[in-house]
Design a protein around this motif. Structure first.
Motif, PDB file in Angstrom:
ATOM      1  N   VAL A 176      35.040  -3.046   7.197  1.00 24.62           N
ATOM      2  CA  VAL A 176      35.397  -2.712   5.798  1.00 24.62           C
ATOM      3  C   VAL A 176      34.459  -3.307   4.800  1.00 24.62           C
ATOM      4  O   VAL A 176      33.779  -2.882   4.009  1.00 24.62           O
ATOM      5  CB  VAL A 176      36.871  -2.769   5.615  1.00 24.62           C
ATOM      6  CG1 VAL A 176      37.329  -2.308   4.462  1.00 24.62           C
ATOM      7  CG2 VAL A 176      37.566  -1.954   6.675  1.00 24.62           C
ATOM      8  N   ALA A 177      34.660  -4.976   5.015  1.00 30.99           N
ATOM      9  CA  ALA A 177      33.968  -5.734   4.135  1.00 30.99           C
ATOM     10  C   ALA A 177      33.699  -7.096   4.715  1.00 30.99           C
ATOM     11  O   ALA A 177      34.506  -7.578   5.394  1.00 30.99           O
ATOM     12  CB  ALA A 177      34.764  -5.659   2.760  1.00 30.99           C
TER      13      ALA A 177
ATOM     14  N   TYR B 216      29.952  -4.506   1.637  1.00 36.82           N
ATOM     15  CA  TYR B 216      31.075  -3.452   1.841  1.00 36.82           C
ATOM     16  C   TYR B 216      30.210  -2.254   2.533  1.00 36.82           C
ATOM     17  O   TYR B 216      29.398  -1.935   2.422  1.00 36.82           O
ATOM     18  CB  TYR B 216      31.636  -2.873   0.520  1.00 36.82           C
ATOM     19  CG  TYR B 216      32.436  -3.864  -0.488  1.00 36.82           C
ATOM     20  CD1 TYR B 216      31.567  -4.594  -1.072  1.00 36.82           C
ATOM     21  CD2 TYR B 216      33.698  -4.089  -0.446  1.00 36.82           C
ATOM     22  CE1 TYR B 216      32.193  -5.502  -2.175  1.00 36.82           C
ATOM     23  CE2 TYR B 216      34.217  -5.228  -0.978  1.00 36.82           C
ATOM     24  CZ  TYR B 216      33.384  -5.837  -1.983  1.00 36.82           C
ATOM     25  OH  TYR B 216      34.110  -6.595  -2.749  1.00 36.82           O
TER      26      TYR B 216
ATOM     27  N   SER C 186      32.475   3.476   2.676  1.00 36.48           N
ATOM     28  CA  SER C 186      33.859   3.815   2.433  1.00 36.48           C
ATOM     29  C   SER C 186      34.493   3.054   1.590  1.00 36.48           C
ATOM     30  O   SER C 186      35.477   3.633   0.912  1.00 36.48           O
ATOM     31  CB  SER C 186      34.417   4.400   3.773  1.00 36.48           C
ATOM     32  OG  SER C 186      34.627   3.245   4.309  1.00 36.48           O
ATOM     33  N   ALA C 187      34.127   1.862   1.315  1.00 42.02           N
ATOM     34  CA  ALA C 187      34.973   0.813   0.638  1.00 42.02           C
ATOM     35  C   ALA C 187      34.373   0.587  -0.889  1.00 42.02           C
ATOM     36  O   ALA C 187      35.034   0.126  -1.770  1.00 42.02           O
ATOM     37  CB  ALA C 187      35.184  -0.322   1.335  1.00 42.02           C
TER      38      ALA C 187
ATOM     39  N   ARG D 155      36.121   0.941  -4.475  1.00 43.91           N
ATOM     40  CA  ARG D 155      37.683   1.218  -4.322  1.00 43.91           C
ATOM     41  C   ARG D 155      38.256  -0.320  -3.889  1.00 43.91           C
ATOM     42  O   ARG D 155      39.029  -0.625  -4.080  1.00 43.91           O
ATOM     43  CB  ARG D 155      38.046   2.269  -3.459  1.00 43.91           C
ATOM     44  CG  ARG D 155      37.342   3.603  -3.926  1.00 43.91           C
ATOM     45  CD  ARG D 155      38.006   4.522  -2.892  1.00 43.91           C
ATOM     46  NE  ARG D 155      37.867   4.629  -1.605  1.00 43.91           N
ATOM     47  CZ  ARG D 155      38.466   4.534  -0.732  1.00 43.91           C
ATOM     48  NH1 ARG D 155      39.779   4.677  -0.678  1.00 43.91           N
ATOM     49  NH2 ARG D 155      38.277   4.386   0.506  1.00 43.91           N
ATOM     50  N   PHE D 156      37.509  -0.961  -2.952  1.00 44.70           N
ATOM     51  CA  PHE D 156      38.044  -2.165  -2.216  1.00 44.70           C
ATOM     52  C   PHE D 156      37.238  -3.396  -2.834  1.00 44.70           C
ATOM     53  O   PHE D 156      36.208  -3.346  -2.947  1.00 44.70           O
ATOM     54  CB  PHE D 156      37.929  -1.958  -0.739  1.00 44.70           C
ATOM     55  CG  PHE D 156      38.656  -0.934  -0.041  1.00 44.70           C
ATOM     56  CD1 PHE D 156      39.525  -0.058  -0.760  1.00 44.70           C
ATOM     57  CD2 PHE D 156      38.622  -0.801   1.449  1.00 44.70           C
ATOM     58  CE1 PHE D 156      40.193   0.772  -0.138  1.00 44.70           C
ATOM     59  CE2 PHE D 156      39.236   0.177   1.756  1.00 44.70           C
ATOM     60  CZ  PHE D 156      40.055   0.822   1.254  1.00 44.70           C
TER      61      PHE D 156
ATOM     62  N   MET E 142      42.886  -3.120  -2.322  1.00 44.04           N
ATOM     63  CA  MET E 142      42.477  -1.776  -2.146  1.00 44.04           C
ATOM     64  C   MET E 142      43.064  -0.788  -3.082  1.00 44.04           C
ATOM     65  O   MET E 142      44.371  -0.823  -3.237  1.00 44.04           O
ATOM     66  CB  MET E 142      43.088  -1.372  -0.659  1.00 44.04           C
ATOM     67  CG  MET E 142      42.314  -2.352   0.390  1.00 44.04           C
ATOM     68  SD  MET E 142      42.795  -1.722   2.182  1.00 44.04           S
ATOM     69  CE  MET E 142      44.548  -1.950   2.064  1.00 44.04           C
TER      70      MET E 142
ATOM     71  N   ASP F  96      42.277   6.152   4.745  1.00 44.98           N
ATOM     72  CA  ASP F  96      42.276   4.785   5.015  1.00 44.98           C
ATOM     73  C   ASP F  96      43.216   4.260   5.721  1.00 44.98           C
ATOM     74  O   ASP F  96      43.389   3.053   5.947  1.00 44.98           O
ATOM     75  CB  ASP F  96      42.575   4.150   3.485  1.00 44.98           C
ATOM     76  CG  ASP F  96      41.185   4.499   2.559  1.00 44.98           C
ATOM     77  OD1 ASP F  96      41.556   4.601   1.534  1.00 44.98           O
ATOM     78  OD2 ASP F  96      40.305   4.262   3.091  1.00 44.98           O
TER      79      ASP F  96
ATOM     80  N   TYR G 299      44.493  -2.832   9.967  1.00 42.25           N
ATOM     81  CA  TYR G 299      43.462  -3.637   9.219  1.00 42.25           C
ATOM     82  C   TYR G 299      43.573  -4.928   9.890  1.00 42.25           C
ATOM     83  O   TYR G 299      44.558  -5.715  10.010  1.00 42.25           O
ATOM     84  CB  TYR G 299      43.681  -3.681   7.932  1.00 42.25           C
ATOM     85  CG  TYR G 299      43.157  -2.392   7.139  1.00 42.25           C
ATOM     86  CD1 TYR G 299      44.125  -1.288   7.309  1.00 42.25           C
ATOM     87  CD2 TYR G 299      42.130  -2.368   6.339  1.00 42.25           C
ATOM     88  CE1 TYR G 299      43.729  -0.099   6.461  1.00 42.25           C
ATOM     89  CE2 TYR G 299      41.781  -1.260   5.957  1.00 42.25           C
ATOM     90  CZ  TYR G 299      42.140   0.123   5.826  1.00 42.25           C
ATOM     91  OH  TYR G 299      41.783   1.115   5.243  1.00 42.25           O
TER      92      TYR G 299
END
Length: 115
Positions: free
Chosen positions: A48-49, A59, A62-63, A66-67, A82, A89, A93
């Motif tokens: 994710v990051a 990132y 997809s992130a 937004r994240f 997030m 999503d 996690y």
């Protein structure tokens, strides 16, 4: 041995926000590179990051936008803010210490995005 403990998961409606936290044991957190990953049933765990010791973040597509991954070295904690969450999503996690070796994983925290 390093322990990573995640928290902050839960159920949220589409468009909502959550902040995940991952607190690490160990005395030199400031040099750790950390990452957030997620996994859904039947799929491989995906990045994710990530954030390195100096604070530079990267990132997954997809992130992006937004994240936000961040860290507080004094608290030995890495965060994942997030926003604008989507049903896709939904996942468990996990945080991970990616550097130095060996790598360590947390136990995971469930995020469910549903109306």
């Amino acid at each position: 041995q390093v322990q990573l403990v995640e928290s902050g998961g839960g159920l949220v409606q589409p468009g909502g926000s959550l902040r995940l936290s991952c607190t690490a044991s160990g005395s030199i957190f400031s040099i750790y590179s950390m990452g957030w990953y997620r996994q859904t049933p039947g799929k491989q765990r995906e990045l994710v990051a990530t954030i390195i010791s100096g604070g530079t973040a990267n990132y997954a597509d997809s992130a992006k936008g937004r994240f936000t991954i961040s860290r507080d070295n004094a608290k030995k904690t890495v965060y994942l803010q997030m926003n604008n969450l989507k049903p896709e999503d939904t996942a468990v996690y996990y945080c991970k210490r990616t550097y130095p070796l060996p790598q360590y994983w947390g136990q995971g925290t469930q995020v469910t995005v549903s109306s």
